[in-house]
Design a protein around this motif. Sequence first.
Motif, mmCIF file in Angstrom:
data_model
loop_
_atom_site.group_PDB
_atom_site.id
_atom_site.type_symbol
_atom_site.label_atom_id
_atom_site.label_comp_id
_atom_site.label_asym_id
_atom_site.label_seq_id
_atom_site.Cartn_x
_atom_site.Cartn_y
_atom_site.Cartn_z
ATOM 1 N N HIS A 1 0.840 -1.197 0.000
ATOM 2 C CA HIS A 1 0.000 0.000 0.000
ATOM 3 C C HIS A 1 0.879 1.253 0.000
ATOM 4 C CE1 HIS A 1 -2.642 -3.093 1.830
ATOM 5 N NE2 HIS A 1 -3.608 -2.458 1.191
ATOM 6 N N GLN A 2 0.418 2.266 -0.735
ATOM 7 C CA GLN A 2 1.017 3.589 -0.666
ATOM 8 C C GLN A 2 -0.087 4.574 -0.293
ATOM 9 O OE1 GLN A 2 4.321 4.467 -0.988
ATOM 10 N NE2 GLN A 2 4.700 2.262 -1.026
ATOM 11 N N ILE A 3 0.287 5.673 0.338
ATOM 12 C CA ILE A 3 -0.716 6.587 0.874
ATOM 13 C C ILE A 3 -0.321 8.035 0.612
ATOM 14 C CG2 ILE A 3 0.336 6.677 3.194
ATOM 15 C CD1 ILE A 3 -2.590 6.677 4.305
ATOM 16 N N ALA A 4 -1.320 8.868 0.398
ATOM 17 C CA ALA A 4 -1.141 10.312 0.253
ATOM 18 C C ALA A 4 -2.273 10.981 1.002
ATOM 19 C CB ALA A 4 -1.151 10.719 -1.220
ATOM 20 N N ALA A 5 -2.117 12.252 1.312
ATOM 21 C CA ALA A 5 -3.147 12.974 2.053
ATOM 22 C C ALA A 5 -3.212 14.409 1.568
ATOM 23 C CB ALA A 5 -2.864 12.929 3.563
ATOM 24 N N GLY A 6 -4.372 15.026 1.763
ATOM 25 C CA GLY A 6 -4.557 16.425 1.375
ATOM 26 C C GLY A 6 -5.997 16.838 1.583
ATOM 27 N N ASN A 7 -6.293 18.068 1.234
ATOM 28 C CA ASN A 7 -7.659 18.579 1.336
ATOM 29 C C ASN A 7 -8.359 18.419 -0.007
ATOM 30 O OD1 ASN A 7 -7.521 19.737 4.084
ATOM 31 N ND2 ASN A 7 -5.985 21.064 3.165
ATOM 32 N N GLN A 8 -9.608 18.001 0.031
ATOM 33 C CA GLN A 8 -10.411 17.884 -1.184
ATOM 34 C C GLN A 8 -11.859 18.187 -0.833
ATOM 35 O OE1 GLN A 8 -11.555 14.020 -3.169
ATOM 36 N NE2 GLN A 8 -10.071 14.697 -4.681
ATOM 37 N N ASP A 9 -12.459 19.109 -1.600
ATOM 38 C CA ASP A 9 -13.850 19.504 -1.356
ATOM 39 C C ASP A 9 -14.062 19.970 0.079
ATOM 40 O OD1 ASP A 9 -14.446 18.814 -3.946
ATOM 41 O OD2 ASP A 9 -15.073 16.782 -3.435
ATOM 42 N N GLY A 10 -13.048 20.645 0.613
ATOM 43 C CA GLY A 10 -13.183 21.188 1.951
ATOM 44 C C GLY A 10 -13.009 20.184 3.070
ATOM 45 N N GLN A 11 -12.653 18.938 2.738
ATOM 46 C CA GLN A 11 -12.483 17.898 3.744
ATOM 47 C C GLN A 11 -11.042 17.391 3.725
ATOM 48 O OE1 GLN A 11 -14.872 16.876 5.938
ATOM 49 N NE2 GLN A 11 -16.246 18.411 5.061
ATOM 50 N N ALA A 12 -10.540 17.004 4.897
ATOM 51 C CA ALA A 12 -9.231 16.364 4.982
ATOM 52 C C ALA A 12 -9.376 14.916 4.516
ATOM 53 C CB ALA A 12 -8.698 16.424 6.410
ATOM 54 N N ARG A 13 -8.579 14.516 3.529
ATOM 55 C CA ARG A 13 -8.723 13.191 2.933
ATOM 56 C C ARG A 13 -7.393 12.435 2.951
ATOM 57 N NH1 ARG A 13 -14.383 13.126 1.699
ATOM 58 N NH2 ARG A 13 -14.894 14.926 0.406
ATOM 59 N N ALA A 14 -7.495 11.121 2.905
ATOM 60 C CA ALA A 14 -6.341 10.251 2.691
ATOM 61 C C ALA A 14 -6.663 9.351 1.502
ATOM 62 C CB ALA A 14 -6.036 9.423 3.929
ATOM 63 N N PHE A 15 -5.662 9.091 0.655
ATOM 64 C CA PHE A 15 -5.829 8.286 -0.548
ATOM 65 C C PHE A 15 -4.865 7.111 -0.463
ATOM 66 C CE2 PHE A 15 -6.622 12.729 -1.244
ATOM 67 C CZ PHE A 15 -7.853 12.752 -1.900
ATOM 68 N N LEU A 16 -5.394 5.906 -0.627
ATOM 69 C CA LEU A 16 -4.607 4.689 -0.414
ATOM 70 C C LEU A 16 -4.678 3.819 -1.664
ATOM 71 C CD1 LEU A 16 -3.118 3.191 2.031
ATOM 72 C CD2 LEU A 16 -5.216 1.843 2.188
ATOM 73 N N SER A 17 -3.526 3.390 -2.165
ATOM 74 C CA SER A 17 -3.509 2.439 -3.284
ATOM 75 C C SER A 17 -3.250 1.037 -2.756
ATOM 76 C CB SER A 17 -2.439 2.834 -4.298
ATOM 77 O OG SER A 17 -1.140 2.708 -3.740
ATOM 78 N N GLU A 18 -3.875 0.057 -3.408
ATOM 79 C CA GLU A 18 -3.680 -1.346 -3.037
ATOM 80 C C GLU A 18 -3.219 -2.092 -4.286
ATOM 81 O OE1 GLU A 18 -6.187 -3.752 -0.049
ATOM 82 O OE2 GLU A 18 -7.015 -4.230 -2.031
ATOM 83 N N ARG A 19 -1.984 -2.563 -4.275
ATOM 84 C CA ARG A 19 -1.375 -3.069 -5.504
ATOM 85 C C ARG A 19 -2.036 -4.351 -6.001
ATOM 86 N NH1 ARG A 19 5.139 -3.738 -6.629
ATOM 87 N NH2 ARG A 19 4.949 -4.076 -8.885
#
Length: 459
Positions: free
Chosen positions: A99-117
């Motif tokens: 898994h790899q992960i990134a984070a940031g704001n999107q649509d006014g919400q704090a988000r995390a994005f996770l890939s699953e190989r």
Amino acid sequence: TLLRYHAADVDAFLDELALGGTPAELQPEVFIHAPDASVPDDERFPSSARPEGIAIAPGGDLLIASGDGVVYNFQPDGKRLSSNGVFVDFVSGLSSSKHQIAAGNQDGQARAFLSERSSGQAFRYTIEADGTGTLDATVSGLVNPIAIDSTTSSNVPTPAGANVEVNASNLMTSRISNVLVPGNTNVTEFLFVDPRESEVATPVNQPLHRSLFLDEVNALLPAGIEIPPYVRAMRKGDPVTGPPTFILLLVDTNYGIVGKIDHEADESLVLGYIPNCDDPEPTLQPRLFWVPNFDEPPIPEGPRFINVSSGCGTTVATASRLGQVALDTDSSQTGLERLDVRSKGVTRFFSLFLIGARDTRPWNETARAQLDGLGLELAAITCIAQPTLGSIEAEYAAAQVDFDDFHWREAADHLQNIIDLVEGSPTALSGCALNEGGGLVARSLATIYSLGASERDPD
């Protein structure tokens, strides 16, 4: 383990290299220890962990994806998040894939994005206040994803025409009087806690002890742009106890504009509650602030955010004559019943906006600053033909006299006359190349709104 290198050491290392020297090898700090380290449990990884990816959440927590199917949450001090003595994971129960992960704001919400190989999927999580993640979107059909990143930028096409509505961010809708040539609007969102609030204890209705410059909080933001001491952030999550959080929108465009741009901001998407436009403490009411970026024509106030508010809630920002701008609010609807509560503002260009911020100055002091700014901008204009320019200058002089005599309504009437002269004399402004007329209209509307509020405000 997780190693951390201090910024000052890295800077010194790079400086030495730039001078042709041979710097000493950097010595990192062990920030999160190995499972067998002789440190407290909350300062080390559990024995099952296989750290594979790391992201810094908007709030500062470290989200660490692991091959054991868990995304661990370590706080900014390097200690594992816990509640009542029990460790709190961001997400658990994932596959044992990489898994790899990134984070940031999107649509006014704090988000995390996770890939699953292994499954070829990517997941989006909302970062909750308790440090956990809630799955809210999934993308399938990826082929062995090995990396993931995020951006807080969105881009939308913007057609030519009159009264063009732009929705590049769900945090703000803008309506442009006239787009001359089609192009694009790009919006980047930034959220950050105001560091000044923790430096000196300050009553909620008073200005802070110093200005804040954007590059203090994020090196990606333009240097030298000032948030004045009287501009304060609203609190996220809870209006009393939440962290004072600024909502900054950076808007880039590539098309020409004539006339004003009306903006409506929905800060509740970030704050988690609807600010009270009728709060009996005026300094707690939401405001809209703006400053042009350095690639836009400057304003007389310099690179400093100015109050461009033209309404709040059900207030109609384009109403004519005084006080309708600030006094025609439907008082029968208050608080959560007012579903269309938004802070509103008006400008002549886009660039940088602070939405849902507060102004700790009295209303009449805000109006004074706005009236002075209008005068400085008017004095610098040379493109408006006579006799229209002379008539505008006469109306401005009369507005100043009435303001000094505390005749708010009469002063606002003169400003409305300026708006009528600008909008009713396109030929006289045909030599203007920098939307000077839109600037006069925008400043007049913002000042009218403050004058109306000054009349309501017993102080």
